[in-house]
Scaffold this active site. Structure first.
Site, PDB file in Angstrom:
ATOM      1  N   LYS A  53      42.373  43.949 124.782  1.00  0.00           N
ATOM      2  CA  LYS A  53      41.590  43.874 123.541  1.00  0.00           C
ATOM      3  C   LYS A  53      42.520  43.874 122.320  1.00  0.00           C
ATOM      4  O   LYS A  53      42.311  43.110 121.373  1.00  0.00           O
ATOM      5  CB  LYS A  53      40.605  45.054 123.466  1.00  0.00           C
ATOM      6  CG  LYS A  53      39.442  44.900 124.437  1.00  0.00           C
ATOM      7  CD  LYS A  53      38.589  46.164 124.560  1.00  0.00           C
ATOM      8  CE  LYS A  53      37.553  45.963 125.670  1.00  0.00           C
ATOM      9  NZ  LYS A  53      36.775  47.184 125.952  1.00  0.00           N
ATOM     10  N   GLN A  97      36.787  53.328 124.409  1.00  0.00           N
ATOM     11  CA  GLN A  97      36.837  52.746 125.756  1.00  0.00           C
ATOM     12  C   GLN A  97      36.211  53.710 126.770  1.00  0.00           C
ATOM     13  O   GLN A  97      36.569  54.885 126.821  1.00  0.00           O
ATOM     14  CB  GLN A  97      38.297  52.438 126.126  1.00  0.00           C
ATOM     15  CG  GLN A  97      38.462  51.762 127.463  1.00  0.00           C
ATOM     16  CD  GLN A  97      37.845  50.355 127.512  1.00  0.00           C
ATOM     17  OE1 GLN A  97      38.017  49.557 126.606  1.00  0.00           O
ATOM     18  NE2 GLN A  97      37.101  50.069 128.574  1.00  0.00           N
ATOM     19  N   ASP A 120      30.651  47.473 119.739  1.00  0.00           N
ATOM     20  CA  ASP A 120      30.299  47.385 121.165  1.00  0.00           C
ATOM     21  C   ASP A 120      28.786  47.233 121.342  1.00  0.00           C
ATOM     22  O   ASP A 120      28.319  46.836 122.408  1.00  0.00           O
ATOM     23  CB  ASP A 120      30.765  48.652 121.901  1.00  0.00           C
ATOM     24  CG  ASP A 120      31.910  48.389 122.860  1.00  0.00           C
ATOM     25  OD1 ASP A 120      32.146  47.211 123.190  1.00  0.00           O
ATOM     26  OD2 ASP A 120      32.547  49.372 123.296  1.00  0.00           O
TER      27      ASP A 120
END
Ligand code: NDP
Length: 282
Positions: A53, A97, A120
């Site tokens: 990412k 994460q 997200d």
């Protein structure tokens, strides 16, 4: 019939180029999009995901702030970091994460992220916005799947039956809502669905998001269907495969995504897109 491939890698490259162009417009106006990525603990897969990412951000002209903490970080300390990033105007997106170590309540952490920075799309406010059809951040994986469908001329699904296998909060449920918003007739299948094969055979669009290698077999595919395989499963020899038996399904389907090189690259591309969107809206 031999299915046509939906090349996620190539389409993701196209999305990333679009994102880079939007980031360049913002940068020219003195606003550099920035994503904060937080990782806690030593999960090796998470380390790879975060590295990917961060690299993808760099390539698209998005500034990334990578914070990595050991297992000893407390939930209160993590919430403190999120609070600081929420108040930092130079940060547009915040990503924690998953998975988090067991002593940290992941849902509480996600809900501490400001909805305006929830790139997200996992915050309950983002989920609610999707449910009622208001603008908000959409979870990256199902968003990437919708982009793949649009790419093959299936942005509009009126008259089509979509079957989503899996009902997680990050893939299955938001996927079903996005398909519904595109006017598909949607069925959500899960571990309690009695005749999965019969359900799948009704699908003009079949989304597999389970995490069980090749569980969708060729005889479960309606001829000509579009098959989007979200699953990522590691085989004993170290290679990856999806939830769909690719070789057999390709014989019946009209379109199919590979694993790897399908939904995975799209997920990262949509994260970049959401981050630039957060900066545009800031
Ligand atoms: P979860 O484990 O959270 O959910 C799996 C779902 O599959 C559950 O709803 C479960 O049903 C359902 N399921 C399990 N067994 C069966 C069965 N025999 N028949 C029908 N349904 C079943 O997984 P995620 O949604 O997080 O991820 C799914 C897959 O997608 C994984 O392989 C994951 O690695 C991959 N993934 C890939 C991404 C990408 O970028 N390509 C991103 C995110 C995930 P129930 O609710 O009843 O238990």
């Amino acid at each position: 019939m031999t299915a046509r491939l939906i090349d996620g890698k190539a389409l993701a490259a196209q999305v990333r180029a679009e994102v880079a162009a939007r980031a360049a417009v913002l940068a020219a106006a003195g606003r550099r999009p920035a994503l904060a990525v937080i990782r806690v603990g030593a999960d090796p897969a998470s380390e790879v995901y975060v590295r990917n990412k961060v690299a993808a951000c760099k390539a698209a002209g998005i500034h990334s702030i990578h914070e990595s903490y050991g297992d000893s970080l407390t939930e209160a300390e993590l919430l403190g970091r999120i609070d600081a990033l929420n108040r930092d105007d130079a940060v547009h997106g915040i990503l924690v994460q998953l998975p988090l170590p067991a002593h940290i309540d992941a849902q509480r952490v996600i809900e501490a992220i400001a909805p305006s920075k929830d790139v997200d799309g996992f915050h309950v406010a983002s989920a609610g916005a999707l449910l009622v059809g208001r603008p908000g951040f959409r979870p990256c994986t199902p968003l990437g799947c919708m982009r793949m469908l649009a790419h093959i001329g299936m942005a509009q699904l009126r008259g089509k039956h979509a079957v989503v296998v899996g009902r997680s909060n990050i893939v299955g449920k938001p996927m079903a809502l996005m398909l519904l918003a595109a006017d598909a007739t949607v069925t959500i299948a899960h571990s309690g669905t009695p005749d999965l094969a019969a359900t799948c055979r009704q699908a003009d669009v079949l989304i597999a998001a389970v995490g069980k290698q090749r569980m969708i077999t060729g005889d479960m595919i309606k001829p000509g269907a579009a098959i989007i395989d979200v699953g990522i499963n590691r085989l004993p020899d170290g290679t990856l495969c999806g939830d769909v038996d690719f070789a057999a399904a390709s014989e019946a389907a009209g379109w199919i995504t590979p694993v790897p090189g399908g939904v995975g690259p799209m997920t990262i591309a949509m994260l970049l897109s959401n981050t630039v969107q957060a900066c545009e809206q800031a």
